[in-house]
Scaffold this motif. Structure first.
Motif, short mmCIF file in Angstrom:
data_model
loop_
_atom_site.label_atom_id
_atom_site.label_comp_id
_atom_site.label_asym_id
_atom_site.label_seq_id
_atom_site.Cartn_x
_atom_site.Cartn_y
_atom_site.Cartn_z
N VAL A 1 0.86 -1.18 0.00
CA VAL A 1 0.00 0.00 0.00
C VAL A 1 0.90 1.24 0.00
O VAL A 1 1.78 1.37 0.85
N ALA A 2 0.67 2.12 -0.97
CA ALA A 2 1.48 3.34 -1.09
C ALA A 2 1.33 4.21 0.15
O ALA A 2 0.24 4.33 0.71
N GLN A 3 2.44 4.82 0.55
CA GLN A 3 2.48 5.72 1.69
C GLN A 3 2.76 7.14 1.21
O GLN A 3 3.19 7.35 0.08
N GLN A 4 2.57 8.10 2.08
CA GLN A 4 2.92 9.48 1.79
C GLN A 4 4.43 9.63 1.87
O GLN A 4 5.05 9.17 2.83
N VAL A 5 5.03 10.24 0.85
CA VAL A 5 6.47 10.50 0.84
C VAL A 5 6.70 11.97 0.50
O VAL A 5 5.85 12.62 -0.10
N GLY A 6 7.84 12.47 0.91
CA GLY A 6 8.16 13.87 0.67
C GLY A 6 8.69 14.10 -0.74
O GLY A 6 9.25 13.21 -1.37
#
Length: 186
Positions: free
Chosen positions: A91-96
């Motif tokens: 599952v994709a996560q939030q990244v900067g």
């Protein structure tokens, strides 16, 4: 054995075991490639889970049915009378990602950074980034569409160009039209 010569036999059943293949083609770090399960049991040995940068491991699935959870625990008794191939789900996560703003120097070949910000978006998403800064005397660059790298390395750069102004003086004084960019001396 009884006195009349008959013998009583008892059946002893042992559940079959299967070696499941574990696939994780998109993983940054591969996990185990197989695990042994026993029919009608939730018991299994511990195994190495795969890792995918910018994503969270969500378990192993067979035809959209989850069998192993995110910790590698078998969450349903193995109910297939065969060895199968299970697929890792992430599952994709939030990244900067970084946005850098530049202003065009008087000498138009160079630029100077005037602002920088770090924002977040979901890994591997395609997003449109619109310049959010204003700079008097400059025109902002157009919005850009980028794909966010799962490793957080995406950098979006905006170059703000100097506005050009036209100054017209009366010709009878001997000066014709003069053009200048914001910040330059006439």
């Amino acid at each position: 054995s009884e006195a009349n010569g008959s013998t009583t036999l008892y059946a002893v059943w042992q559940a079959k075991t299967y070696v499941l293949t574990l696939t994780h083609a998109d993983a940054t770090t591969a996990g185990a490639t197989s695990v042994t399960v026993t029919y009608d049991s939730k018991e299994t040995e511990a195994f190495l889970l795969p890792i995918k940068t910018g994503y969270e491991f969500n378990g192993y699935y067979l035809n959209d049915v989850q069998y192993f959870d995110e910790t590698g625990k078998l969450i349903r008794a193995w109910d297939k009378d065969s060895a199968e191939t299970l697929v890792a789900e992430f599952v994709a996560q939030q990244v900067g990602y970084t946005v850098i703003y530049y202003s065009q120097d008087i000498n138009t070949a160079n630029k100077t950074e005037f602002a920088r910000e770090t924002l977040k978006a979901q890994a591997d998403d395609e997003i449109t980034v619109t310049p959010s800064k204003t700079l008097t005397g400059f025109t902002a660059a157009a919005a850009q569409t980028v794909t966010i790298s799962a490793d957080g390395s995406t950098v979006v750069e905006f170059l703000y160009t100097r506005n050009t102004y036209t100054l017209t003086l009366e010709k009878s004084v001997g000066i014709t039209t003069v053009e200048s960019s914001m910040g330059s001396v006439i």
